[in-house]
Scaffold this motif. Structure first.
Motif, mmCIF file in Angstrom:
data_model
loop_
_atom_site.group_PDB
_atom_site.id
_atom_site.type_symbol
_atom_site.label_atom_id
_atom_site.label_comp_id
_atom_site.label_asym_id
_atom_site.label_seq_id
_atom_site.Cartn_x
_atom_site.Cartn_y
_atom_site.Cartn_z
ATOM 1 N N PRO A 24 -101.082 15.219 -41.003
ATOM 2 C CA PRO A 24 -101.406 14.739 -42.354
ATOM 3 C C PRO A 24 -100.744 13.395 -42.657
ATOM 4 N N LEU A 25 -101.303 12.712 -43.626
ATOM 5 C CA LEU A 25 -100.755 11.418 -44.042
ATOM 6 C C LEU A 25 -99.482 11.626 -44.852
ATOM 7 N N GLN A 26 -98.445 10.868 -44.538
ATOM 8 C CA GLN A 26 -97.199 10.878 -45.295
ATOM 9 C C GLN A 26 -96.907 9.459 -45.779
ATOM 10 N N VAL A 27 -96.132 9.360 -46.855
ATOM 11 C CA VAL A 27 -95.835 8.060 -47.474
ATOM 12 C C VAL A 27 -94.330 7.909 -47.646
ATOM 13 N N VAL A 28 -93.832 6.724 -47.323
ATOM 14 C CA VAL A 28 -92.419 6.378 -47.522
ATOM 15 C C VAL A 28 -92.361 5.124 -48.384
ATOM 16 N N VAL A 29 -91.577 5.168 -49.455
ATOM 17 C CA VAL A 29 -91.368 4.015 -50.330
ATOM 18 C C VAL A 29 -89.887 3.659 -50.285
ATOM 19 N N ALA A 30 -89.581 2.403 -49.955
ATOM 20 C CA ALA A 30 -88.189 1.945 -49.866
ATOM 21 C C ALA A 30 -88.024 0.673 -50.678
ATOM 22 N N VAL A 31 -87.067 0.687 -51.604
ATOM 23 C CA VAL A 31 -86.771 -0.472 -52.451
ATOM 24 C C VAL A 31 -85.321 -0.878 -52.201
ATOM 25 N N SER A 32 -85.105 -2.125 -51.796
ATOM 26 C CA SER A 32 -83.750 -2.586 -51.478
ATOM 27 C C SER A 32 -83.436 -3.863 -52.232
ATOM 28 N N GLY A 33 -82.197 -3.933 -52.744
ATOM 29 C CA GLY A 33 -81.739 -5.117 -53.458
ATOM 30 C C GLY A 33 -81.189 -6.163 -52.513
ATOM 31 N N PRO A 34 -80.748 -7.306 -53.056
ATOM 32 C CA PRO A 34 -80.184 -8.377 -52.220
ATOM 33 C C PRO A 34 -79.006 -7.872 -51.398
ATOM 34 N N ALA A 35 -78.949 -8.275 -50.145
ATOM 35 C CA ALA A 35 -77.875 -7.840 -49.245
ATOM 36 C C ALA A 35 -76.774 -8.895 -49.179
ATOM 37 N N SER A 36 -75.549 -8.442 -48.984
ATOM 38 C CA SER A 36 -74.408 -9.349 -48.881
ATOM 39 C C SER A 36 -73.289 -8.656 -48.106
ATOM 40 N N PRO A 37 -72.335 -9.407 -47.563
ATOM 41 C CA PRO A 37 -71.200 -8.794 -46.867
ATOM 42 C C PRO A 37 -70.306 -8.014 -47.842
ATOM 43 N N VAL A 38 -69.655 -6.970 -47.341
ATOM 44 C CA VAL A 38 -68.773 -6.138 -48.159
ATOM 45 C C VAL A 38 -67.475 -5.898 -47.387
ATOM 46 N N MET A 39 -66.343 -6.203 -48.007
ATOM 47 C CA MET A 39 -65.054 -5.927 -47.396
ATOM 48 C C MET A 39 -64.624 -4.507 -47.760
ATOM 49 N N VAL A 40 -64.376 -3.681 -46.741
ATOM 50 C CA VAL A 40 -63.978 -2.282 -46.951
ATOM 51 C C VAL A 40 -62.577 -2.098 -46.381
ATOM 52 N N ARG A 41 -61.703 -1.504 -47.189
ATOM 53 C CA ARG A 41 -60.319 -1.276 -46.766
ATOM 54 C C ARG A 41 -60.018 0.206 -46.727
ATOM 55 N N ARG A 42 -59.248 0.590 -45.720
ATOM 56 C CA ARG A 42 -58.815 1.986 -45.592
ATOM 57 C C ARG A 42 -57.393 2.114 -46.135
ATOM 58 N N LYS A 43 -57.199 3.145 -46.967
ATOM 59 C CA LYS A 43 -55.879 3.399 -47.529
ATOM 60 C C LYS A 43 -55.280 4.654 -46.897
ATOM 61 N N GLU A 44 -53.981 4.584 -46.634
ATOM 62 C CA GLU A 44 -53.258 5.734 -46.107
ATOM 63 C C GLU A 44 -51.942 5.887 -46.867
ATOM 64 N N LYS A 45 -51.487 7.118 -46.949
ATOM 65 C CA LYS A 45 -50.253 7.402 -47.668
ATOM 66 C C LYS A 45 -49.064 7.294 -46.724
ATOM 67 N N LYS A 46 -48.180 6.352 -47.010
ATOM 68 C CA LYS A 46 -46.979 6.150 -46.197
ATOM 69 C C LYS A 46 -45.755 6.121 -47.110
ATOM 70 N N LEU A 47 -44.795 6.978 -46.797
ATOM 71 C CA LEU A 47 -43.574 7.099 -47.586
ATOM 72 C C LEU A 47 -43.892 7.374 -49.053
ATOM 73 N N GLY A 48 -44.954 8.167 -49.285
ATOM 74 C CA GLY A 48 -45.318 8.539 -50.649
ATOM 75 C C GLY A 48 -46.105 7.488 -51.410
ATOM 76 N N ILE A 49 -46.469 6.388 -50.744
ATOM 77 C CA ILE A 49 -47.187 5.305 -51.422
ATOM 78 C C ILE A 49 -48.491 5.043 -50.682
#
Length: 278
Positions: free
Chosen positions: A83-108
């Motif tokens: 059967p026929l299926q339909v997919v609709v995808a809407v995407s906004g402007p793309a840009s780089p993203v800085m992602v940081r990982r946080k970890e708990k060290k000495l309670g901070i």
């Protein structure tokens, strides 16, 4: 006679070069045509309509809903089989993203690793007429980059970064919580394998720009036709004025912000004095 022989040789070589050039040109002209025939091998085409192709961001903008509706144009009867299926995808402007990982060290909680995700759309919504794995195979998803995971490109993580894929997944998780990313399966209604419709909810925190809108028709998980258009999202009125001033005249924008803050503080103080004296 020698001169005549040389002239014949020159004409013969020119003829061969002309035939070769015409042959190459015929292949170049035929290539796009072949690609078009391949993308629509079942003879089905998308005829699309949008309730609106422009979203205006004003001071009171709290989101918008866009109705996507269309039909399948055919010159032959409906194909048998999957059967026929339909997919609709809407995407906004793309840009780089800085992602940081946080970890708990000495309670901070401290930042440990960081990765620059090369490209991530500011908004991404997918609507399908069936479960995603049923409407699109993994191979086709890899080719057209439809799923949210495939829409994000991250290749800049260093070798010393452990779990580099976790950073891209963090972008998806955070933006899903903010209603910027969504996968809505079984939300495209398809009638008689000819008409289809769905609604795309766009939140208030949209980024200005052109929103790429793609529609795919699939059978057995394979793309048989596609259509692409754009939805323009722009700031208007006071929002547009303030945004333009902050980018083009930052000094005046800062002075205006300072003046408004002083006036607001003085007005609040005067109001409290009146209330206390009364």
């Amino acid at each position: 006679m020698a001169r005549s022989s040389r002239l014949c040789n020159v004409l013969s070589k020119a003829k061969h070069h002309l035939i070769a050039a015409m042959t190459v040109a015929s292949f170049i002209l035929a290539a796009p045509l072949a690609a078009q025939n391949k993308s629509g091998s079942t003879g089905e085409e998308v005829v699309l309509g949008l309730s609106k192709d422009r979203v205006a961001i004003t001071a009171t903008f709290d989101g918008s809903e866009i109705l996507v509706f269309g039909a399948v144009k055919r010159e032959t009867p409906i194909p048998t089989g999957a059967p026929l299926q339909v997919v609709v995808a809407v995407s906004g402007p793309a840009s780089p993203v800085m992602v940081r990982r946080k970890e708990k060290k000495l309670g901070i909680w401290v930042n440990t690793d960081s990765v620059l995700v090369d490209s991530a759309p500011s908004f991404y919504a997918i609507a399908t007429s069936a479960p995603f794995s049923d409407v699109l195979t993994d191979t086709e998803d890899l080719r057209y980059r439809v799923s949210i995971e495939r829409a994000i490109r991250s290749v800049g993580a260093g070798m010393h970064i452990r779990g580099a894929q976790d950073f891209a997944e963090a972008v998806i998780r955070i933006r899903t919580q903010d209603d910027l990313y969504s996968l809505r399966e079984n939300t495209v209604a398809v009638d008689e394998e000819t008409l289809f419709r769905t609604a795309i909810d766009m939140p208030a925190n949209l980024t200005e720009g052109a929103y790429r809108t793609r529609i795919y028709l699939t059978r057995g998980g394979e793309v048989v036709a596609q259509y692409e258009t754009t939805i323009d999202v722009d700031k208007v009125g006071l929002e547009r004025f303030l945004y333009s001033m902050s980018r083009e005249q930052p000094f005046l924008y800062g002075l205006m912000s300072l003046a408004i803050a002083i006036a607001a503080g003085w007005g609040a103080s005067a109001a409290f004095r009146l209330l206390r004296n009364s």
